[in-house]
Write an enzyme that holds these catalytic residues in place. Structure first.
Site, short mmCIF file in Angstrom:
data_model
loop_
_atom_site.label_atom_id
_atom_site.label_comp_id
_atom_site.label_asym_id
_atom_site.label_seq_id
_atom_site.Cartn_x
_atom_site.Cartn_y
_atom_site.Cartn_z
N GLY A 78 0.84 -1.31 0.10
CA GLY A 78 -0.14 -0.01 -0.06
C GLY A 78 0.85 1.43 -0.02
O GLY A 78 1.99 1.24 -0.15
N HIS A 94 4.17 1.49 -8.23
CA HIS A 94 3.18 0.33 -8.08
C HIS A 94 2.33 0.19 -9.12
O HIS A 94 1.93 -0.69 -9.70
CB HIS A 94 2.56 0.59 -6.73
N ASP A 98 13.09 -3.86 -5.65
CA ASP A 98 13.55 -4.61 -4.78
C ASP A 98 14.18 -5.70 -5.40
O ASP A 98 13.56 -6.77 -5.50
CB ASP A 98 12.35 -4.89 -3.87
N GLN A 107 14.72 -9.23 -3.76
CA GLN A 107 13.55 -9.78 -3.36
C GLN A 107 12.99 -10.32 -4.58
O GLN A 107 12.49 -11.64 -4.60
CB GLN A 107 12.29 -8.70 -2.97
N ARG A 111 8.31 4.88 1.47
CA ARG A 111 9.23 5.21 2.60
C ARG A 111 9.69 6.67 2.35
O ARG A 111 10.46 7.30 3.26
CB ARG A 111 10.30 4.37 2.97
P1 AMP Z 1 5.99 -2.64 -1.84
O1 AMP Z 1 4.60 -1.84 -1.47
O2 AMP Z 1 7.01 -1.44 -1.06
O3 AMP Z 1 5.99 -3.92 -1.03
O4 AMP Z 1 6.23 -2.62 -3.31
C1 AMP Z 1 5.26 -3.59 -4.00
C2 AMP Z 1 5.69 -3.83 -5.19
O5 AMP Z 1 6.06 -2.61 -5.89
C3 AMP Z 1 7.28 -4.35 -5.16
O6 AMP Z 1 7.37 -5.72 -6.28
C4 AMP Z 1 8.26 -3.54 -5.70
O7 AMP Z 1 9.36 -3.79 -5.89
C5 AMP Z 1 7.32 -2.60 -6.51
N1 AMP Z 1 7.84 -1.26 -6.46
C6 AMP Z 1 8.07 -0.48 -5.30
N2 AMP Z 1 8.65 0.70 -5.68
C7 AMP Z 1 8.95 0.60 -7.15
C8 AMP Z 1 9.54 1.47 -8.06
N3 AMP Z 1 9.96 2.75 -7.85
N4 AMP Z 1 9.43 1.11 -9.45
C9 AMP Z 1 8.86 -0.03 -9.90
N5 AMP Z 1 8.50 -1.04 -8.65
C10 AMP Z 1 8.39 -0.56 -7.54
#
Ligand code: AMP
Length: 298
Positions: free
Chosen positions: A28, A34, A148, A151, A185
């Site tokens: 979220g 995202h 990530d 990950q 963040r």
């Molecule tokens: P998170 O909500 O941070 O767990 O991220 C959810 C998904 O969005 C994960 O697969 C992240 O790698 C991806 N994500 C987060 N930030 C970015 C970004 N700046 N560019 C592309 N994907 C992202």
């Protein structure tokens, strides 16, 4: 778009779907990074499910689980606009019912270095929740961001090891216009820290230039360049600068194929990560990596 909060509700909805299902797992507080995953899922599948779950098991005891930013109303509006069909928003009790003991773990070098060393137990939490989401949503494709990087590789490995019938689709990092990798963040950063944080994308951009344009293949030269750029900024404390094999994340003395340049740093009390995918000048770029290699950090 429908919002589902229980596992039983999601399983029932899944039974009603026919055709390919794309899943975008998130925590979220959504941003354009995202949303890029949701748009790709929309383009490639009949049904698009997005999960919003701040997963307690992937946070360490001194991390920001309690304070992780949340804005459900805004998230739902953005997902509706991006064309999601289903938003799965379970409570921790739904995902981890009493007596839960179905841990899923990838062992070996991939979960021992870099983020794994800095955040003990983090990937065990990630693989456990993603495996559980895969069982509940049963997606044909799942979309993960290169942001990530480790990950993404850990999840690929989990899918292979567990023999799960899902295609993992990697997506390039989406950045702010000045180069900062988008992250939920980033909201923690003060104006001064926000400016200081730019040193991370500047460092990986320079690493990319060295390898792709100048043909530098000496790992130490690239690591040193990254370290010295980050050191210019006193508000930023580098945790690691790595030049690693693109798949295994083994640290490289010489870059002889696809590689990742990764950084992690504390900016004030906020921990940020960034990376680039590089292939040395003159070497062929594998088809599956083209989009990631082309994505330049500003
Ligand atoms: P998170 O909500 O941070 O767990 O991220 C959810 C998904 O969005 C994960 O697969 C992240 O790698 C991806 N994500 C987060 N930030 C970015 C970004 N700046 N560019 C592309 N994907 C992202």
């Amino acid at each position: 778009m429908i919002v589902i909060e229980t596992v039983a509700g999601m399983l029932a909805e899944r039974r009603r779907m026919s055709g390919a299902v794309g899943l975008v797992p998130t925590m979220g507080y959504l941003h354009e990074g995202h949303i890029s995953l949701v748009r790709r899922a929309r383009a490639e599948n009949e049904h698009v499910a997005v999960s919003i779950f701040v997963n307690p098991t992937q946070f360490g005891p001194n991390e920001d689980f309690e304070t992780y930013p949340r804005d459900t109303e805004r998230d739902l509006r953005l997902l509706d606009e991006a064309g999601a069909d289903v938003v799965f928003m379970p409570t921790p009790e739904e995902i981890y019912p009493p007596g839960f003991d179905e841990w899923v773990e990838v062992l070996g070098p991939l979960t021992e270095r870099l983020e794994a060393a800095a955040r003990p137990g983090h990937f065990r939490g990630v693989t456990t929740v993603v495996a559980r989401l895969f069982r509940i949503v049963q997606p044909d494709r799942a979309y993960f961001g290169q942001k990530d990087a480790q990950q993404l590789r850990v999840i690929r490995r989990m899918v292979t090891e567990q023999g799960l019938p899902v295609e993992i689709v990697p997506m390039p990092i989406v950045r702010e216009p000045d180069g900062l990798a988008m992250s939920s963040r980033n909201v923690y950063l003060s104006a001064q820290e926000r400016t200081a944080a730019l040193v991370l994308s500047r460092a990986v951009r320079e690493a990319r230039r060295m390898v792709i344009e100048d043909g530098v293949t000496d790992g130490d030269r690239v690591r040193d360049a990254v370290r010295s750029i980050v050191a210019e900024q006193p508000l930023v404390q580098l945790e690691y600068a790595s030049v690693a094999n693109e798949e295994s994340l083994a640290e490289l003395e010489h870059i002889t194929g696809p590689a990742l340049v990764l950084v992690a740093a504390k900016v004030g009390s906020t921990r940020l990560i960034d990376n680039v995918v590089v292939v040395p000048k003159g070497m062929p770029v594998p088809e599956g990596l083209r989009e990631l290699v082309q994505a330049s950090p500003g």
